[in-house]
Design a protein around this motif. Sequence first.
Motif, PDB file in Angstrom:
ATOM      1  N   UNK A  38       0.832  -1.199   0.000  1.00 22.81           N
ATOM      2  CA  UNK A  38       0.000   0.000   0.000  1.00 22.81           C
ATOM      3  C   UNK A  38       0.867   1.250   0.000  1.00 22.81           C
ATOM      4  N   UNK A  39       0.246   2.356  -0.392  1.00 24.82           N
ATOM      5  CA  UNK A  39       0.948   3.627  -0.467  1.00 24.82           C
ATOM      6  C   UNK A  39       0.206   4.657   0.372  1.00 24.82           C
ATOM      7  N   UNK A  40       0.978   5.479   1.079  1.00 29.63           N
ATOM      8  CA  UNK A  40       0.402   6.567   1.870  1.00 29.63           C
ATOM      9  C   UNK A  40       1.233   7.822   1.647  1.00 29.63           C
ATOM     10  N   UNK A  41       0.577   8.950   1.450  1.00 32.67           N
ATOM     11  CA  UNK A  41       1.268  10.227   1.306  1.00 32.67           C
ATOM     12  C   UNK A  41       1.154  10.975   2.627  1.00 32.67           C
ATOM     13  N   UNK A  42       2.290  11.244   3.253  1.00 37.62           N
ATOM     14  CA  UNK A  42       2.301  11.893   4.561  1.00 37.62           C
ATOM     15  C   UNK A  42       2.456  13.403   4.362  1.00 37.62           C
ATOM     16  N   UNK A  43       1.295  14.040   4.151  1.00 36.01           N
ATOM     17  CA  UNK A  43       1.264  15.445   3.725  1.00 36.01           C
ATOM     18  C   UNK A  43       0.672  16.372   4.779  1.00 36.01           C
ATOM     19  N   UNK A  44       0.896  16.076   6.060  1.00 34.02           N
ATOM     20  CA  UNK A  44       0.382  16.947   7.109  1.00 34.02           C
ATOM     21  C   UNK A  44       1.168  18.246   7.215  1.00 34.02           C
ATOM     22  N   UNK A  45       2.439  18.200   6.914  1.00 38.54           N
ATOM     23  CA  UNK A  45       3.295  19.373   7.057  1.00 38.54           C
ATOM     24  C   UNK A  45       2.954  20.419   6.005  1.00 38.54           C
ATOM     25  N   UNK A  46       3.012  21.690   6.383  1.00 37.65           N
ATOM     26  CA  UNK A  46       2.682  22.775   5.449  1.00 37.65           C
ATOM     27  C   UNK A  46       3.699  22.894   4.321  1.00 37.65           C
ATOM     28  N   UNK A  47       4.865  22.274   4.471  1.00 32.86           N
ATOM     29  CA  UNK A  47       5.893  22.366   3.426  1.00 32.86           C
ATOM     30  C   UNK A  47       5.694  21.334   2.321  1.00 32.86           C
ATOM     31  N   UNK A  48       4.652  20.510   2.441  1.00 33.16           N
ATOM     32  CA  UNK A  48       4.415  19.483   1.435  1.00 33.16           C
ATOM     33  C   UNK A  48       3.576  20.030   0.291  1.00 33.16           C
ATOM     34  N   UNK A  49       3.566  19.291  -0.818  1.00 37.33           N
ATOM     35  CA  UNK A  49       2.903  19.761  -2.027  1.00 37.33           C
ATOM     36  C   UNK A  49       2.248  18.591  -2.754  1.00 37.33           C
ATOM     37  N   UNK A  50       0.992  18.779  -3.184  1.00 35.68           N
ATOM     38  CA  UNK A  50       0.292  17.740  -3.944  1.00 35.68           C
ATOM     39  C   UNK A  50       0.991  17.492  -5.276  1.00 35.68           C
ATOM     40  N   UNK A  51       1.549  18.535  -5.864  1.00 35.90           N
ATOM     41  CA  UNK A  51       2.266  18.392  -7.135  1.00 35.90           C
ATOM     42  C   UNK A  51       3.507  17.514  -6.952  1.00 35.90           C
ATOM     43  N   UNK A  52       4.234  17.729  -5.862  1.00 39.55           N
ATOM     44  CA  UNK A  52       5.401  16.899  -5.582  1.00 39.55           C
ATOM     45  C   UNK A  52       4.968  15.462  -5.321  1.00 39.55           C
ATOM     46  N   UNK A  53       3.875  15.291  -4.594  1.00 44.12           N
ATOM     47  CA  UNK A  53       3.379  13.939  -4.320  1.00 44.12           C
ATOM     48  C   UNK A  53       3.068  13.196  -5.606  1.00 44.12           C
ATOM     49  N   UNK A  54       2.450  13.868  -6.554  1.00 44.07           N
ATOM     50  CA  UNK A  54       2.138  13.229  -7.837  1.00 44.07           C
ATOM     51  C   UNK A  54       3.409  12.796  -8.556  1.00 44.07           C
ATOM     52  N   UNK A  55       4.446  13.630  -8.491  1.00 44.68           N
ATOM     53  CA  UNK A  55       5.722  13.256  -9.121  1.00 44.68           C
ATOM     54  C   UNK A  55       6.335  12.057  -8.413  1.00 44.68           C
ATOM     55  N   UNK A  56       6.248  12.030  -7.092  1.00 43.01           N
ATOM     56  CA  UNK A  56       6.790  10.900  -6.342  1.00 43.01           C
ATOM     57  C   UNK A  56       6.094   9.602  -6.744  1.00 43.01           C
ATOM     58  N   UNK A  57       4.773   9.627  -6.828  1.00 42.87           N
ATOM     59  CA  UNK A  57       4.024   8.421  -7.188  1.00 42.87           C
ATOM     60  C   UNK A  57       4.354   7.976  -8.605  1.00 42.87           C
ATOM     61  N   UNK A  58       4.542   8.936  -9.502  1.00 43.52           N
ATOM     62  CA  UNK A  58       4.920   8.612 -10.878  1.00 43.52           C
ATOM     63  C   UNK A  58       6.297   7.957 -10.924  1.00 43.52           C
ATOM     64  N   UNK A  59       7.235   8.486 -10.137  1.00 40.32           N
ATOM     65  CA  UNK A  59       8.590   7.927 -10.119  1.00 40.32           C
ATOM     66  C   UNK A  59       8.600   6.514  -9.542  1.00 40.32           C
ATOM     67  N   UNK A  60       7.807   6.276  -8.508  1.00 45.34           N
ATOM     68  CA  UNK A  60       7.732   4.937  -7.922  1.00 45.34           C
ATOM     69  C   UNK A  60       7.185   3.933  -8.935  1.00 45.34           C
ATOM     70  N   UNK A  61       6.140   4.331  -9.639  1.00 45.33           N
ATOM     71  CA  UNK A  61       5.580   3.437 -10.660  1.00 45.33           C
ATOM     72  C   UNK A  61       6.593   3.175 -11.766  1.00 45.33           C
ATOM     73  N   UNK A  62       7.433   4.171 -12.068  1.00 46.06           N
ATOM     74  CA  UNK A  62       8.393   4.040 -13.159  1.00 46.06           C
ATOM     75  C   UNK A  62       9.457   2.984 -12.877  1.00 46.06           C
ATOM     76  N   UNK A  63       9.739   2.710 -11.592  1.00 42.48           N
ATOM     77  CA  UNK A  63      10.724   1.652 -11.283  1.00 42.48           C
ATOM     78  C   UNK A  63      10.031   0.329 -10.926  1.00 42.48           C
ATOM     79  N   UNK A  64       8.716   0.269 -11.120  1.00 44.00           N
ATOM     80  CA  UNK A  64       8.005  -0.995 -10.943  1.00 44.00           C
ATOM     81  C   UNK A  64       7.298  -1.193  -9.627  1.00 44.00           C
ATOM     82  N   UNK A  65       7.303  -0.178  -8.770  1.00 36.20           N
ATOM     83  CA  UNK A  65       6.579  -0.290  -7.496  1.00 36.20           C
ATOM     84  C   UNK A  65       5.096  -0.061  -7.766  1.00 36.20           C
ATOM     85  N   UNK A  66       4.271  -1.051  -7.479  1.00 35.79           N
ATOM     86  CA  UNK A  66       2.827  -0.963  -7.683  1.00 35.79           C
ATOM     87  C   UNK A  66       2.124  -1.213  -6.354  1.00 35.79           C
TER      88      UNK A  66
END
Length: 291
Positions: A38-66
């Motif tokens: 499973x995947x969880x985005x820990x975005x409680x901190x004000x310094x986090x970004x939904x745009x960055x989260x989307x890039x992170x999820x894309x990068x994980x999928x790109x190396x085969x993490x599903x």
Amino acid sequence: MTGAGRFAPSPSGDLHVGNLRTALLAWLLARSSGRRFLMRVEDLDTRTSAEVADRQLTDLAAIGVRWDAPVMWQSNRTAAYRDAIASLESRGLLYECYCSRKDIAQAPTAPHSPPGAYPGTCRDLSESQRAERRLDRSQRPPALRLRTQNSPCTVQDLLHGEYTGLVDDFVVRRGDGVTAYNVAVVIDDHAQGIDQVVRGDDLLASTPRQAYLATLLGYPVPTYAHVPLVLNTAGARLAKRDGAVTIADLGAQPAFRLICDSLGYVATDATDLLQQFDARRIPREPWIYPG
């Protein structure tokens, strides 16, 4: 499949090969033991970004993490945190703390305390003292701390064996009202059915606190695997400032091959790597990134 493993990045910056390596190990350990992932985005901190989260999820999928279910976002979980904290408060287990980080750093602590351990300054304030501080508008808003026994707690770790740490009165809700990491992670792991937690070994010291809280809340304690970090050539933790360390810099396949090499495998993709994977071969020492 029974049970689940997970990866839970904070979207404060793009994932580097060290983060990706930990994610891939979490996926391998879950899949090789018949668990869901499973995947969880820990975005409680004000310094986090939904745009960055989307890039992170894309990068994980790109190396085969599903992953096997929709992504959980901590920013959608405030009601669950509020209810758990209210439950602790109703049991008389919380108290207000007005200390700053500087106050805590300058106060003496008990031997063998975990990093940043709280010395108990506000633990035994009288009700009149607390009322006085609440009325003083110059006081920082209070955090809420868990009233513990300041006793050792032992957890089992796949790589480190038994690890024991002293559980101090740690923060459950920050002064700005945000639920503390040590609390949110325990509540979310339980909600997702996580029984295997794989993450960097820099988080090992905080694990007894989380196991202690899980027990207080009536949750089963997961099994743990704290894997070595990736360091730069100077021996410091790898960071984006170290150069070409992200998928945007390296490309997905070169990054995947680098990670495989660091683990002692040659594989064409994540499925191929899973077929070869042996948990007993996980390195015990940090990987020095060659870049």
